[in-house]
Design a protein around this motif. Structure first.
Motif, PDB file in Angstrom:
ATOM      1  N   LYS A   6       0.839  -1.196   0.000  1.00 59.89           N
ATOM      2  CA  LYS A   6       0.000   0.000   0.000  1.00 59.89           C
ATOM      3  C   LYS A   6       0.877   1.250   0.000  1.00 59.89           C
ATOM      4  O   LYS A   6       1.972   1.238   0.530  1.00 59.89           O
ATOM      5  CB  LYS A   6      -0.919   0.005   1.216  1.00 59.89           C
ATOM      6  CG  LYS A   6      -1.920  -1.141   1.168  1.00 59.89           C
ATOM      7  CD  LYS A   6      -3.066  -0.891   2.125  1.00 59.89           C
ATOM      8  CE  LYS A   6      -4.008  -2.054   2.060  1.00 59.89           C
ATOM      9  NZ  LYS A   6      -5.357  -1.704   1.746  1.00 59.89           N
ATOM     10  N   ILE A   7       0.340   2.303  -0.595  1.00 59.05           N
ATOM     11  CA  ILE A   7       1.067   3.570  -0.733  1.00 59.05           C
ATOM     12  C   ILE A   7       0.285   4.666  -0.026  1.00 59.05           C
ATOM     13  O   ILE A   7      -0.945   4.680  -0.047  1.00 59.05           O
ATOM     14  CB  ILE A   7       1.237   3.928  -2.227  1.00 59.05           C
ATOM     15  CG1 ILE A   7       2.105   2.881  -2.913  1.00 59.05           C
ATOM     16  CG2 ILE A   7       1.840   5.312  -2.398  1.00 59.05           C
ATOM     17  CD1 ILE A   7       2.236   3.089  -4.401  1.00 59.05           C
ATOM     18  N   GLU A   8       1.004   5.612   0.578  1.00 56.04           N
ATOM     19  CA  GLU A   8       0.368   6.775   1.214  1.00 56.04           C
ATOM     20  C   GLU A   8       0.512   7.991   0.312  1.00 56.04           C
ATOM     21  O   GLU A   8       1.584   8.232  -0.241  1.00 56.04           O
ATOM     22  CB  GLU A   8       1.029   7.064   2.563  1.00 56.04           C
ATOM     23  CG  GLU A   8       0.776   6.013   3.604  1.00 56.04           C
ATOM     24  CD  GLU A   8       1.410   6.350   4.942  1.00 56.04           C
ATOM     25  OE1 GLU A   8       1.705   7.529   5.202  1.00 56.04           O
ATOM     26  OE2 GLU A   8       1.612   5.410   5.724  1.00 56.04           O
ATOM     27  N   VAL A   9      -0.581   8.728   0.162  1.00 56.14           N
ATOM     28  CA  VAL A   9      -0.569   9.955  -0.638  1.00 56.14           C
ATOM     29  C   VAL A   9      -1.354  11.041   0.090  1.00 56.14           C
ATOM     30  O   VAL A   9      -2.205  10.752   0.921  1.00 56.14           O
ATOM     31  CB  VAL A   9      -1.194   9.748  -2.042  1.00 56.14           C
ATOM     32  CG1 VAL A   9      -0.355   8.823  -2.890  1.00 56.14           C
ATOM     33  CG2 VAL A   9      -2.613   9.254  -1.949  1.00 56.14           C
ATOM     34  N   THR A  10      -1.058  12.287  -0.244  1.00 54.55           N
ATOM     35  CA  THR A  10      -1.838  13.416   0.254  1.00 54.55           C
ATOM     36  C   THR A  10      -2.741  13.865  -0.882  1.00 54.55           C
ATOM     37  O   THR A  10      -2.269  14.089  -1.993  1.00 54.55           O
ATOM     38  CB  THR A  10      -0.913  14.565   0.692  1.00 54.55           C
ATOM     39  OG1 THR A  10      -0.062  14.084   1.743  1.00 54.55           O
ATOM     40  CG2 THR A  10      -1.719  15.759   1.196  1.00 54.55           C
ATOM     41  N   VAL A  11      -4.048  13.968  -0.583  1.00 53.73           N
ATOM     42  CA  VAL A  11      -5.011  14.346  -1.618  1.00 53.73           C
ATOM     43  C   VAL A  11      -5.815  15.561  -1.165  1.00 53.73           C
ATOM     44  O   VAL A  11      -6.074  15.736   0.027  1.00 53.73           O
ATOM     45  CB  VAL A  11      -5.955  13.181  -1.973  1.00 53.73           C
ATOM     46  CG1 VAL A  11      -5.183  12.033  -2.588  1.00 53.73           C
ATOM     47  CG2 VAL A  11      -6.749  12.711  -0.773  1.00 53.73           C
ATOM     48  N   PRO A  12      -6.216  16.413  -2.118  1.00 52.86           N
ATOM     49  CA  PRO A  12      -7.036  17.575  -1.769  1.00 52.86           C
ATOM     50  C   PRO A  12      -8.480  17.168  -1.476  1.00 52.86           C
ATOM     51  O   PRO A  12      -8.966  16.160  -1.970  1.00 52.86           O
ATOM     52  CB  PRO A  12      -6.961  18.445  -3.024  1.00 52.86           C
ATOM     53  CG  PRO A  12      -6.726  17.477  -4.135  1.00 52.86           C
ATOM     54  CD  PRO A  12      -5.895  16.366  -3.538  1.00 52.86           C
ATOM     55  N   VAL A  13      -9.152  17.988  -0.662  1.00 59.21           N
ATOM     56  CA  VAL A  13     -10.563  17.785  -0.343  1.00 59.21           C
ATOM     57  C   VAL A  13     -11.385  18.753  -1.195  1.00 59.21           C
ATOM     58  O   VAL A  13     -11.111  19.946  -1.231  1.00 59.21           O
ATOM     59  CB  VAL A  13     -10.834  18.042   1.156  1.00 59.21           C
ATOM     60  CG1 VAL A  13     -12.324  17.931   1.466  1.00 59.21           C
ATOM     61  CG2 VAL A  13     -10.027  17.068   2.013  1.00 59.21           C
ATOM     62  N   PHE A  14     -12.382  18.219  -1.897  1.00 55.71           N
ATOM     63  CA  PHE A  14     -13.293  19.027  -2.702  1.00 55.71           C
ATOM     64  C   PHE A  14     -14.722  18.759  -2.248  1.00 55.71           C
ATOM     65  O   PHE A  14     -15.000  17.715  -1.659  1.00 55.71           O
ATOM     66  CB  PHE A  14     -13.186  18.668  -4.194  1.00 55.71           C
ATOM     67  CG  PHE A  14     -11.857  19.000  -4.807  1.00 55.71           C
ATOM     68  CD1 PHE A  14     -11.462  20.313  -4.991  1.00 55.71           C
ATOM     69  CD2 PHE A  14     -10.999  17.985  -5.203  1.00 55.71           C
ATOM     70  CE1 PHE A  14     -10.233  20.614  -5.569  1.00 55.71           C
ATOM     71  CE2 PHE A  14      -9.772  18.274  -5.781  1.00 55.71           C
ATOM     72  CZ  PHE A  14      -9.386  19.594  -5.964  1.00 55.71           C
ATOM     73  N   ILE A  15     -15.606  19.689  -2.564  1.00 61.64           N
ATOM     74  CA  ILE A  15     -17.021  19.478  -2.277  1.00 61.64           C
ATOM     75  C   ILE A  15     -17.803  19.532  -3.579  1.00 61.64           C
ATOM     76  O   ILE A  15     -17.375  20.151  -4.553  1.00 61.64           O
ATOM     77  CB  ILE A  15     -17.573  20.512  -1.277  1.00 61.64           C
ATOM     78  CG1 ILE A  15     -17.317  21.932  -1.759  1.00 61.64           C
ATOM     79  CG2 ILE A  15     -17.002  20.286   0.103  1.00 61.64           C
ATOM     80  CD1 ILE A  15     -17.977  23.004  -0.920  1.00 61.64           C
ATOM     81  N   GLU A  16     -18.960  18.868  -3.567  1.00 62.31           N
ATOM     82  CA  GLU A  16     -19.858  18.916  -4.718  1.00 62.31           C
ATOM     83  C   GLU A  16     -21.283  18.996  -4.188  1.00 62.31           C
ATOM     84  O   GLU A  16     -21.561  18.599  -3.060  1.00 62.31           O
ATOM     85  CB  GLU A  16     -19.692  17.694  -5.619  1.00 62.31           C
ATOM     86  CG  GLU A  16     -20.106  16.386  -4.975  1.00 62.31           C
ATOM     87  CD  GLU A  16     -19.937  15.182  -5.888  1.00 62.31           C
ATOM     88  OE1 GLU A  16     -19.402  15.330  -6.993  1.00 62.31           O
ATOM     89  OE2 GLU A  16     -20.342  14.090  -5.473  1.00 62.31           O
ATOM     90  N   GLY A  17     -22.167  19.530  -5.010  1.00 59.36           N
ATOM     91  CA  GLY A  17     -23.567  19.630  -4.623  1.00 59.36           C
ATOM     92  C   GLY A  17     -23.943  21.037  -4.191  1.00 59.36           C
ATOM     93  O   GLY A  17     -23.098  21.932  -4.107  1.00 59.36           O
ATOM     94  N   VAL A  18     -25.234  21.211  -3.920  1.00 57.73           N
ATOM     95  CA  VAL A  18     -25.784  22.516  -3.555  1.00 57.73           C
ATOM     96  C   VAL A  18     -26.392  22.424  -2.158  1.00 57.73           C
ATOM     97  O   VAL A  18     -27.179  21.519  -1.876  1.00 57.73           O
ATOM     98  CB  VAL A  18     -26.872  22.944  -4.573  1.00 57.73           C
ATOM     99  CG1 VAL A  18     -27.480  24.281  -4.195  1.00 57.73           C
ATOM    100  CG2 VAL A  18     -26.290  22.993  -5.976  1.00 57.73           C
ATOM    101  N   THR A  19     -26.021  23.364  -1.294  1.00 57.04           N
ATOM    102  CA  THR A  19     -26.589  23.406   0.054  1.00 57.04           C
ATOM    103  C   THR A  19     -27.978  24.032   0.002  1.00 57.04           C
ATOM    104  O   THR A  19     -28.337  24.692  -0.958  1.00 57.04           O
ATOM    105  CB  THR A  19     -25.694  24.221   1.000  1.00 57.04           C
ATOM    106  OG1 THR A  19     -25.545  25.544   0.473  1.00 57.04           O
ATOM    107  CG2 THR A  19     -24.330  23.576   1.157  1.00 57.04           C
ATOM    108  N   LYS A  20     -28.748  23.826   1.067  1.00 58.03           N
ATOM    109  CA  LYS A  20     -30.101  24.387   1.135  1.00 58.03           C
ATOM    110  C   LYS A  20     -30.052  25.860   1.519  1.00 58.03           C
ATOM    111  O   LYS A  20     -29.167  26.300   2.256  1.00 58.03           O
ATOM    112  CB  LYS A  20     -30.934  23.640   2.183  1.00 58.03           C
ATOM    113  CG  LYS A  20     -31.480  22.335   1.706  1.00 58.03           C
ATOM    114  CD  LYS A  20     -32.439  21.775   2.729  1.00 58.03           C
ATOM    115  CE  LYS A  20     -33.038  20.479   2.238  1.00 58.03           C
ATOM    116  NZ  LYS A  20     -33.917  19.871   3.228  1.00 58.03           N
ATOM    117  N   GLY A  21     -31.052  26.586   1.037  1.00 56.96           N
ATOM    118  CA  GLY A  21     -31.184  27.991   1.401  1.00 56.96           C
ATOM    119  C   GLY A  21     -30.002  28.802   0.906  1.00 56.96           C
ATOM    120  O   GLY A  21     -29.465  28.557  -0.165  1.00 56.96           O
TER     121      GLY A  21
END
Length: 86
Positions: free
Chosen positions: A1-16
């Motif tokens: 197994k290999i360790e990597v650093t990955v970015p966090v992204f969001i998707e979708g639309v919040t309410k209001g």
């Protein structure tokens, strides 16, 4: 197994009129070479102010493990427009 650093992204639309704030910009993941993620994409679809995505809420594909993310750690927080100004 290999360790990597990955970015966090969001998707979708919040309410209001709420907005999603990414509290953790990058995470470390461990997986076999053929399953290495390029990023961690979290859905905020339909979420509203006051809700959060925490470490324990994240569902990963089989064979992928997040490293250094605590179950209660907040990765994404949904805030109201007033909450952003504070």
């Amino acid at each position: 197994k290999i360790e990597v650093t990955v970015p966090v992204f969001i998707e979708g639309v919040t309410k209001g009129n709420s907005t999603a704030l990414i509290e953790v910009q990058k995470v470390r993941a461990k997986a076999d070479v053929e399953h290495l993620p390029q990023s961690l994409v979290l859905s905020v679809e339909g979420m509203q102010a006051g809700q959060e995505i925490r470490g324990k809420d994240i569902k990963l594909d089989e064979g992928i493990t997040l490293l250094g993310v605590k179950p209660e750690e907040t990765l994404v927080k949904i805030v109201s427009p007033e909450g952003k100004k504070k």
